[in-house]
Motif scaffolding. Structure first.
Motif, short mmCIF file in Angstrom:
data_model
loop_
_atom_site.label_atom_id
_atom_site.label_comp_id
_atom_site.label_asym_id
_atom_site.label_seq_id
_atom_site.Cartn_x
_atom_site.Cartn_y
_atom_site.Cartn_z
N ARG A 6 0.83 -1.21 0.00
CA ARG A 6 0.00 0.00 0.00
C ARG A 6 0.86 1.26 0.00
NH1 ARG A 6 -1.52 3.63 3.80
NH2 ARG A 6 -3.57 4.59 3.58
N SER A 60 -3.42 5.27 8.02
CA SER A 60 -3.93 4.09 7.31
C SER A 60 -5.39 4.30 6.91
CB SER A 60 -3.78 2.85 8.19
OG SER A 60 -4.56 3.00 9.36
N ARG A 62 -8.59 3.52 3.75
CA ARG A 62 -8.84 3.59 2.30
C ARG A 62 -9.25 4.98 1.84
NH1 ARG A 62 -11.15 -2.08 0.39
NH2 ARG A 62 -9.97 -3.35 1.83
N ALA A 151 -3.80 1.07 -4.30
CA ALA A 151 -3.42 1.35 -2.91
C ALA A 151 -4.65 1.30 -2.00
CB ALA A 151 -2.74 2.71 -2.81
N ARG A 154 -5.51 -2.23 -1.04
CA ARG A 154 -4.56 -2.96 -0.19
C ARG A 154 -4.86 -2.71 1.28
NH1 ARG A 154 -3.09 -4.53 -4.67
NH2 ARG A 154 -1.00 -4.88 -5.40
N THR A 155 -4.64 -3.72 2.09
CA THR A 155 -4.83 -3.57 3.53
C THR A 155 -3.49 -3.63 4.28
OG1 THR A 155 -5.22 -5.95 3.73
CG2 THR A 155 -7.16 -4.51 3.50
#
Length: 156
Positions: A6, A60, A62, A151, A154-155
């Protein structure tokens, strides 16, 4: 295949926007090609993407990558619009596009010329492989949007 994490994707996307901004400033200050109004409009989302990228590396989630994708898509859409103005597919903003002289008196034409900006949006100052700077911005920006979307998915 190498899977990027990410933060690597965020860094690449933000760095891509930074590279495009450095290139635009290089054309402006080293190449003596001042930007038009639509060129400036294309720069704002890149600046936003750079800031979002910096934040996305430390926060962090999304939301920020999704916002980065939106910024990249915005500059890409503006680039497509600018390309259409350059290619006379449609008329651009009246503040940076010639509207023609039909039906105007000499005095009106003179006033329009004197009030016109120095840099026109409907002229192509530079091309590579048949694409203008606006076109290249659109192509690259859509690629950067794809990085942002990856990105966001992605976690890690």
């Amino acid at each position: 295949m190498l899977a990027l994490r990410r933060n690597q994707l965020i860094f690449l996307a933000a760095a891509g926007s930074a590279a495009l901004m450095i290139g635009a400033l290089g054309f402006q200050y080293i190449g003596q090609m001042p930007p038009c109004k639509l060129c400036y409009w294309q720069r704002y989302p890149h600046v936003a993407a750079i800031v979002i990228g910096g934040l996305g590396l430390i926060i962090s989630g999304r939301f920020l990558p999704a916002l980065g994708a939106l910024a990249a898509l915005a500059t890409g859409v503006i680039g497509v619009y600018h390309t259409g103005v350059e290619r006379a597919w449609w008329e651009g903003p009246s503040t940076c596009t010639s509207s023609g002289a039909a039906g105007k008196t000499a005095s009106e034409l003179f006033d329009e010329i004197m009030a016109a900006p120095l840099i026109r949006c409907d002229e192509v100052p530079w091309e590579m492989f048949g694409l203008s700077m606006a076109s290249w911005n659109a192509v690259i920006a859509f690629g950067l949007a794809a990085l942002w979307v990856m990105a966001a998915r992605r976690t890690d």
